[in-house]
Every structure is written in structure tokens, then in C-alpha cells.
Scaffold this active site. Structure first.
Site, mmCIF file in Angstrom:
data_model
loop_
_atom_site.group_PDB
_atom_site.id
_atom_site.type_symbol
_atom_site.label_atom_id
_atom_site.label_comp_id
_atom_site.label_asym_id
_atom_site.label_seq_id
_atom_site.Cartn_x
_atom_site.Cartn_y
_atom_site.Cartn_z
ATOM 1 C CD GLU A 42 5.702 -0.002 9.717
ATOM 2 O OE1 GLU A 42 6.495 0.872 10.130
ATOM 3 O OE2 GLU A 42 4.695 -0.352 10.365
ATOM 4 C CG PHE B 247 -3.628 -0.956 7.926
ATOM 5 C CD1 PHE B 247 -4.946 -0.942 7.441
ATOM 6 C CD2 PHE B 247 -3.388 -1.497 9.171
ATOM 7 C CE1 PHE B 247 -5.988 -1.472 8.209
ATOM 8 C CE2 PHE B 247 -4.424 -2.035 9.931
ATOM 9 C CZ PHE B 247 -5.729 -2.022 9.455
ATOM 10 C CG ASP C 21 -3.180 3.542 5.169
ATOM 11 O OD1 ASP C 21 -3.854 4.491 4.770
ATOM 12 O OD2 ASP C 21 -3.520 2.344 4.977
ATOM 13 C CG HIS D 137 -6.114 2.461 9.584
ATOM 14 N ND1 HIS D 137 -5.951 3.611 10.319
ATOM 15 C CD2 HIS D 137 -5.466 1.484 10.271
ATOM 16 C CE1 HIS D 137 -5.262 3.332 11.419
ATOM 17 N NE2 HIS D 137 -4.954 2.065 11.400
#
Lengths: 434, 339
Positions: B60, B83, B85, B129
Site C-alpha cells: 500500500e 480494505f 484496514d 476488515h
């Protein structure tokens, strides 16, 4: 007999009071490392990718001659330009360090001894290539022609400051010069440079990106993201790790896990890694050219480790005598990049002491004149000041209502007005509605 | 007008923008060949090519950093973080770089990056999630934070986000992807086809970032909320039988305080509802603003309803989720306070 496991705690070869010891450095003689075809596949390179990343590419030998397959055969005029940029960088550094000690600027970072890693690389790239510098790459600013006054105004956070007073000194930028904004957070620019290069390829342009980080910050995840994305998409970029041996007080063995090479991180990601004498102007130039040619031909990125030494303190807030031998710089085996290029030019009969002295005087005058001009835009203690209301601009493209309100509050606060500064539904407002 | 669920509306926004603007690119994990784990990018790579809809490594931080570099080089990247998260490895690139690039370079460099990311619980996602971390982005100056509650808003706001020259965190309450979930998991699922906001134009339109919507006009009490909780709050107000004005915040930052203040001054009562944990949550900012600006108009304390201040537990999802019962209790308490 077995023992319980113990941590290995890396230690530098010498601490204060001990004799400097650079025996850990693996040095190759100038001219001994072969130069592979820049278009070669990683697995098919001669010498092998592993050799390239652990030997040391050097061009200038001990007799100040340019030797071997990496010799870029630059014209003396180009070498003189390189020397001029490096000397300007050094004189600028010395003068700015002095102004910090005089309390005229708050902070400074010198690059003494590391001038070639920026100057030679920038000269080897094309003007339209995008550079993502770290905070110790002022040579890039010099080669790309950033006016000294503009750099000094940034250091002074004055009314001419390109950053409008928002950045610590040395965090320059220049979109026209294709120099990305410098961040104080380490290594963030590395994967950003890869993204820039990906965009160039998506748009079908032949511009490439180049970035520089220190060996210490190669420990950051951003370094690994950069190599991974560069490798995955064969992004056209040149990724430089400036191994100046010290990350503030932490020696290079921490970031490398005491592996002898940072360039060797490259092949693990499928990228060539070149380990290069960072104090050899010609070697840095040649390695950058090789990597740039490879990138421009669509063969992707190269990791270049530039082996050098941080002669200066980390910054004006640092005292290296507390963590390394005082005389370590003098024992550095790869010498001074300026001196080595100067000696090479002298050996070619294209330079002499008189010309060097004259150039030094000329550049000192240039720096002094620029400083005088910069001070007319204001200093920390005198002259015009930036309007503090500028702090609310550029948070967003347009000023949102809450920032407009806060700007008003600040202006009232600065004007010494207590009325109407604090917003709220106070009792006298009751019944007046919204 | 065509009916779309929220995934289709979000897909349509990207389709429209990829078609209209050559500089728009989409990148993220599984977004290309496969079309995304929630199908938000289905078919876009086939339509626009592998250079404009890119599968990325699972990194990410790398995705956002690359997007910043792309944006600096003239593209308009729309990133998907699979997600929310998973967004934390990118937090430094978002907070220290993306949010402040315009500021630190005095406008010389900008990075118009959109970060799309599913948020919220109610899908048996457990603590990795289900999170709603809007407050930790709202706290960062330079970011815009958007959370739509229906397909029509989602498309119009996503197009606005992509066209915005500032970075936008676009939070998609994933429990709303298929229908306007009102907090009652045991009831039959209601699809967006039965909802007015499920009518979504095929083509280009945009909604303003920075404006709340009044999801329901009312006179007795103001509910300030966003995302999934817009529907939960509406259900709770109906169950309690009060004439609540429901403000769908839509843009968390910059916050449209004027709409909220006007409503609370009118009703004199306010409950702030979000799915996120309460402590340090965005509801605190809303409540504080109301307290300052509506103090003498208030008939009762402002009450906040949120998820409990624990991680989102897998086995106790509905005991954790701020459902209709928790919201209704707050509404009754605030209404019960004598004027």
C-alpha cells in the site's frame, strides 16, 4: 557445547579515541571492472550482476588518469564545468554553514565530500529528466541552475522564499528546473520517483526519473517499495543510494545488515546494482549514463550505490566527534571528489593552480553577492517579513471556510483585538438565530 | 433512469472518468485483470488497457507513493486500497507527502490523487476488515475525506474527487454496496432498486465536496451522521417515532458546519452517530462545534453514539455495531430531557 542464541550487535570499525579503520571497504583498482552492454538482460550481464554490485566502478587512478571501460571520455570543457559546480557547491555550503553559526539561518546541512554524487549524476542526465533529491544533494540544484539567491531565500524563510516560510532550510524545490520538492521524511521520494517514471512510460515519453537517498534510509520500506515497483513495471528510473558511511551516529552496517554492498540489494529485485566510487566524478558520470541509457531504452531501472564519506556533520545540530574518530575523514581512502577531478584536469594540462585560485575567488564573490541580495528579502532578525496569513494558503487549492475563519482570527490576534476573535453562541447572541 | 447499486455507481464513475480524461489511471491490488475483490473495477482494464488500469504488488505504501509520483507527472491516479484496514503502511506517504505537497512547495507541486477504500463493518470481517478510521484522516490538514451513503452520491462525489486538485480519501461503507442497510441483519436485505438514491444517471455528473446533505428534514431533533449510519439512524428515528432531521455529512473534511449549526439551532437537540469507535472519534469534533456554536439553543446534552472503544470483534459483530437499539436509546434520552 551449544549456547543460547545471542543477538549480533553491529559495531563500527572505530569510535572516538580509536584509530579510523576502513579495512571493511572493498576497493577495486581503477579501470578493472568491465562495463556490460546497458541493454543486457540482468542474467546475461558480463560481468555478472553480483560482481557489478560488489566490485567498485572507478575511472580515475592514483596517477589522476582516466582509465578503463567506464571512462566516459568527457571533453575537458565538460570536466571544467563539473569542477565549477562542485566548487560552487562547496563554497556555498561553507558560507551557509557560517551564516548558521552566526545565527542568521536556523539550520543547515552540508554535503562536503559528497559533491560528485550530485553534480556528476545531474550532468549525466538530460534537462527534461525529473530529479527527486534528498536533503544532501545541493549539487543537483547547482547543475540545474537554481539561482543562488533563490536557494538562500529558502534558507532564510524570507519574503523571497520559494516555500513561503513553510519548510526547514535546504528543503528546496523547482518544477521548472525539474527538481522535486525535498521532504524531511526519509526515502519517501524514492518510490515517488518510480511513480513519476511509470507515468512517463504510460504517456509514452522518453523522460526518466532519478532519485537519491542515503544508505541509512535504505532501511525504510519506501526503499523496498521503490525497487519492487521499479522492477515490476521496468520503470525508467535511476535509483541512487549515497553510502556516506554514517546515518547521523549509526554506521552503514545497520542498514545493510553488515552486507558489504547496498548495490547488491538490486539483483534480488531483478535490477542491476552498480557499486561506484562516489568520489570519482568520472565514475559517477559513467554509471549514471549507463543506467540512464538502459532506462531510456526500455530496460528499466538501475540501483546505484555511490560509495562516499560524509566529511561534514549530519547537520548543524550534530556533533560527529561524539560518535566517530575526529580524524576519520582524513583517512578516507577515496579522497576528495573536487581534488581528484582538479588533479585529473591538471594532469591533462587543462587546469592549474592559478586558474583554480581565480575560479575560487570568482565563485566566492558570486556567493557573497547572492547573500547580500538575499538579505534584502529579509533575514531572521531584520528586513521585510513574510505575512503570517500565508500559512493558510496552499493547504488546499481553495481556502475552505474554516481556514478563512482562522485566518481572520489570527489577523485579529496579531492586531491585538480581543473582540470577535472567539467564535461561539455566547449569551448575548441568544435569540439572534443563525 | 438506470438503477445501480453502490458498486455499480462507483464503477460507473471510474468508467466515465477514464473515458473523459486520458490522464485518469486506476491502480491497486487485484483491480486490473480480476476487476477488484468487490468488482468495482470489473472490465475496466479490458476496456482501457493495462497501462491505465494497473494491478499492483501488495504494498500500500508503494501504491500511494507511485500514485503521488504519477500525479506529479500529470496523471490523475485513482488508487484502490482493498480494505481501509490495510491503509496504514501508506500512512506516511498520505500524511507526510500527499497531504502536504502543495503546502510545502507553495503550490509548485500538487498531487491530485484519489484513494478509494472500503470501510466499515457488518460483513463479518472481524477486526481487520471492518474499521472506520475516518477521524485519523480528518485530522490531517490537506486531505479531503468523503464518505457517501448511497449510489447517487457515491458516483457524483467520486467524479468530483477524481477531478479535485487536492487529494481525497474516498471511504466506501462496504455494507452499503448492495443495499441501504438499516442495521437489522436479521431482516431481509433491501436492494438499492427500492431506494430513490439507487437511481443513478449513466453519464457524467458531480456533486460538491464539502457540503452536507439533509437526508430527511425534521423538526424535533438533529441526527448528524454519515455512511451506513444514515440508514440505521433513519430506521431508529422511525421506530422511536420522532420527527428527526437527518444530516448526511458526506464530506467529513472540510466539514460543512453551517448546515449542521442551522439544523441544531432549529431543533435544539442533537445526536451524533458514527460506526467508528467513539473516543477521539469524528463525532467529538461535530459535538464540540455544535456546543460552541449552538450552546444557548440546546435543550439537552449532545449525545454521541458509536462503536464501542474496542477493536471490531468477529464473533460479537452485532453487539459491537451501533445498531438501531443503541441509536434509539440515545434519541429517547435526548428527547426525554425537559426543555
Amino acid at each position: 557445547m551449544s549456547r543460547p542464541s545471542r543477538l549480533h550487535i553491529p559495531h563500527p570499525s572505530a569510535r572516538p579515541g580509536e584509530a579510523p579503520d576502513f579495512s571493511y571497504l572493498r576497493l577495486s583498482a581503477a579501470g578493472t571492472v568491465a562495463r556490460p552492454d546497458p541493454s543486457a538482460r540482468l542474467e546475461a550481464m558480463t560481468p555478472s550482476a553480483m560482481e557489478l554490485s560488489t566490485e567498485l566502478v572507478r575511472v580515475l587512478d592514483d596517477e589522476h588518469r582516466a582509465v578503463g571501460p567506464w571512462n566516459p571520455h568527457l571533453e575537458p570543457a565538460e570536466l571544467q564545468v563539473g569542477l565549477r559546480h562542485m566548487l560552487l557547491t562547496r563554497l556555498f555550503d561553507e558560507r551557509m554553514q557560517k551564516t548558521q553559526r552566526q545565527g542568521r539561518i536556523s539550520f543547515y546541512v552540508k554535503c562536503t565530500g559528497e559533491e560528485a554524487v550530485s553534480v556528476a549524476a545531474a550532468m549525466a542526465l538530460e534537462p527534461h529528466d525529473m530529479l527527486f533529491p534528498g536533503y544532501r544533494n545541493q549539487g543537483l540544484q547547482m547543475v540545474r541552475g537554481q539561482p543562488l539567491v533563490a536557494l538562500m531565500n529558502q534558507l532564510l524563510s524570507n519574503t523571497g522564499d520559494m516555500c513561503k516560510g513553510r519548510q526547514l532550510p535546504v528543503m528546496y524545490h523547482g518544477s521548472d528546473a525539474r527538481l522535486f520538492s525535498i521532504s524531511g521524511n526519509l526515502a519517501t521520494q524514492f518510490p515517488q520517483a518510480v511513480g513519476w517514471a511509470m507515468a512517463a512510460a504510460i504517456k509514452g515519453e522518453d523522460h526518466i526519473a532519478a532519485s537519491w537517498i542515503g544508505e541509512g534510509s535504505s532501511a525504510e520500506a519506501d526503499f523496498h517499495h521503490a525497487l519492487l515497483f521499479a522492477s515490476t513495471y521496468r520503470a525508467p528510473c535511476v535509483l541512487n543510494v549515497v553510502n556516506n558511511q554514517w546515518a547521523i551516529s549509526t554506521f552503514q552496517g545497520f542498514a545493510a545488515g553488515e552486507s558489504p554492498s547496498f548495490a547488491a540489494r538490486g539483483p534480488g529485485y531483478g535490477l542491476p546494482g552498480l557499486r561506484v566510487d562516489g568520489n570519482d566524478f568520472l565514475a559517477v558520470y559513467a554509471a549514471t549514463r549507463w543506467a540512464a541509457e538502459r532506462a531510456r531504452k526500455g530496460h528499466g531501472a538501475t540501483l546505484i550505490e555511490l560509495v562516499t564519506y560524509r566529511v561534514a556533520a549530519h547537520s548543524t545540530s550534530d556533533d560527529p566527534a561524539r560518535y566517530r574518530p575526529r580524524d576519520e575523514a582524513e583517512q578516507w581512502p577515496l579522497g576528495c571528489p573536487l581534488e581528484r577531478l582538479r588533479q585529473h584536469l591538471c594532469a591533462l594540462g587543462e587546469w592549474d593552480d592559478a586558474r583554480h585560485a581565480a575560479l575560487t575567488v570568482e565563485l566566492e564573490q558570486q556567493v557573497n553577492a547572492a547573500w547580500k541580495t538575499a538579505c534584502t528579502f529579509g533575514t531572521m532578525t531584520e528586513g521585510p517579513k513574510l505575512d503570517p496569513a500565508l500559512m493558510f494558503e496552499d493547504v488546499y487549492e481553495t481556502l475552505p471556510p474554516h481556514l478563512a475563519r482562522q485566518r481572520e482570527m489570527l489577523q485579529a490576534e496579531l492586531a491585538g483585538s480581543s473582540a470577535a476573535v472567539v467564535s461561539g453562541d455566547f449569551k448575548q447572541n441568544t435569540g439572534t438565530g443563525a | 433512469m438506470p438503477q445501480m447499486n453502490m458498486v455499480q455507481a462507483i464503477h460507473s464513475a471510474m468508467d466515465v472518468m477514464l473515458e473523459r480524461d486520458r490522464s485518469v489511471v486506476v491502480l491497486g491490488e487485484d483491480v486490473g485483470y480480476f476487476g477488484g475483490v468487490f468488482r468495482a473495477t470489473e472490465g475496466l482494464q479490458r476496456k482501457y488497457g493495462e497501462h491505465r488500469v494497473l494491478d499492483t504488488p501488495i504494498a500500500e505504501g508503494g501504491i500511494i507513493a507511485a500514485a503521488i509520483g504519477m500525479a506529479v507527472n500529470g496523471l490523475r491516479p485513482v488508487t484502490e486500497i482493498q480494505f481501509v484496514d490495510y491503509i496504514y503502511p501508506a500512512y506516511d506517504q498520505i500524511v507526510s507527502e500527499l497531504a502536504r505537497l502543495r503546502y510545502r512547495s507553495a503550490g509548485d507541486f500538487t498531487a491530485p490523487v484519489t484513494i478509494r477504500t472500503p470501510c466499515g463493518g457488518g460483513i463479518r470481517g472481524g477486526q481487520t476488515h471492518s474499521q472506520s478510521p475516518e477521524a485519523i484522516f480528518a485530522h490531517v490538514c490537506g486531505l479531503k475525506v468523503v464518505m457517501p451513503s448511497n449510489p447517487y452520491d457515491a458516483k457524483g462525489l467520486l467524479i468530483a474527487a477524481i477531478e479535485d486538485n487536492d487529494p481525497v480519501i474516498f471511504l466506501e461503507p462496504k455494507r452499503l454496496y448492495n443495499g441501504p442497510f438499516d442495521g437489522q441483519p436479521d431482516q431481509p436485505a433491501v436492494p438499492w432498486t427500492a431506494h430513490a438514491k439507487g437511481e443513478v444517471p449513466e453519464g457524467y455528473y458531480r456533486l460538491p465536496i464539502g457540503e452536507c446533505a439533509i437526508a430527511r428534514a425534521g423538526s424535533e431533533l438533529t441526527i448528524v451522521t454519515y455512511g451506513t449510519m444514515v440508514h440505521v439512524a433513519a430506521g431508529a428515528a422511525q421506530a422511536v417515532g420522532i420527527d428527526a432531521e437527518i444530516i448526511d455529512v458526506r464530506t467529513i473534511s472540510p466539514l460543512d458546519t453551517a448546515t449542521i449549526i442551522a439544523s441544531v439551532k432549529k431543533t435544539g437537540r442533537c445526536v451524533v452517530v458514527h460506526e467508528a469507535t467513539r473516543f477521539g472519534g469524528f463525532g467529538g469534533e461535530i459535538a464540540a462545534t455544535i456546543q460552541e456554536e449552538c450552546f444557548w439553543h440546546l435543550e439537552a446534552p449532545i449525545v454521541r453514539v458509536g462503536g464501542w472503544d474496542t477493536p471490531y470483534p468477529h464473533a460479537f459483530e452485532w453487539e459491537y455495531f451501533p445498531g438501531q437499539t443503541r441509536v434509539a436509546n440515545a434519541l429517547k434520552r435526548v428527547m426525554g430531557e425537559a426543555a
